[in-house]
Design a protein around this motif. Sequence first.
Motif, mmCIF file in Angstrom:
data_model
loop_
_atom_site.group_PDB
_atom_site.id
_atom_site.type_symbol
_atom_site.label_atom_id
_atom_site.label_comp_id
_atom_site.label_asym_id
_atom_site.label_seq_id
_atom_site.Cartn_x
_atom_site.Cartn_y
_atom_site.Cartn_z
ATOM 1 N N THR A 112 0.839 -1.193 0.000
ATOM 2 C CA THR A 112 0.000 0.000 0.000
ATOM 3 C C THR A 112 0.874 1.244 0.000
ATOM 4 O OG1 THR A 112 -0.148 0.208 2.423
ATOM 5 C CG2 THR A 112 -1.726 -1.248 1.336
ATOM 6 N N ARG A 156 -3.815 4.075 -0.931
ATOM 7 C CA ARG A 156 -4.384 4.280 0.412
ATOM 8 C C ARG A 156 -4.578 5.768 0.700
ATOM 9 N NH1 ARG A 156 -1.933 2.008 6.186
ATOM 10 N NH2 ARG A 156 -2.642 3.747 7.485
ATOM 11 N N PHE A 184 -7.463 1.474 -0.318
ATOM 12 C CA PHE A 184 -7.367 1.256 1.121
ATOM 13 C C PHE A 184 -7.848 2.530 1.820
ATOM 14 C CE2 PHE A 184 -4.540 -0.953 4.444
ATOM 15 C CZ PHE A 184 -5.056 -0.236 5.517
#
Length: 288
Positions: A112, A156, A184
């Motif tokens: 991420t 993210r 995310f």
Amino acid sequence: MAFRSRREKLRLILSGSACVHPGSVYDAISIRIAEDLGFPLGMFGGSVASLAVLGDPDITLITLTELAEQMRRMSRAASLPVLVDADHGYGNALNVRRTVQELEAAGAAGLTIEDTLLPAAFGEAKAQLISLEEGVGKMKAALDGRSDPSLAIIGRTGAASITSIEDAIKRAKAYEATGVDALFFTGIKSRAELEAIASATRLPIVLGGAPDELNTLDYLASQRVRIALQGHAPIAAATRAVYDTLKALREGTAPKELKGLPSADLTSRVMREAEVKARSADLLGLKK
């Protein structure tokens, strides 16, 4: 490629219809335990990386080299696919590109990249975000740095708790447009917020910590959430166990009198497997 099967397992989770809880892992022993218990996925968080490698809190002191080396140790110890929290990519877009290259080589199944401003700006008590334009640039750099197309790149954003849910959706849609594999979100506080995100985006969702009303797997799956984190309790429990054991020994308790400690079954199994590998190497003529 050596790690492709692990990455394909993560992709099956992201493309599936169910939501899973990953096991929080941080070293060779924890990942072996998570795999032995049947977790479908491991999550290597930035906070636990800092604790395991440096013994320091999550204040962006750990380096990319240290993170990648710890991931490499885990990849050697077990075949469980691991999603790595690569924080902000350890710098600008060029640094993000190298972060992807290093973690890919270390065996990560996915990683991420977030849009939080790290390290925190001087004098700022509240977390801040980088600009949307810089966030998009980082996602593009992450994708460009990937050589194995099976490696999952996940965009993210923490905007939901830093700015607004509207900003989180705006950023998510922009990251989605770059070609990342999933989104995310952290800081989601209600079903209404999650449903707004799910209706505005199309990619699989990874969810950070969330209130109790968002902890039903069937509901999360219906909102396209495929991975829902549960925090990092294992390292806290391990730290407490080490503390209690050392304290008891320091205060004069004999080792054989220690009560309530985990059995040595796992350690024994690891040793037995090591002996088997050593014998196999002898038979194959690999050891002199």
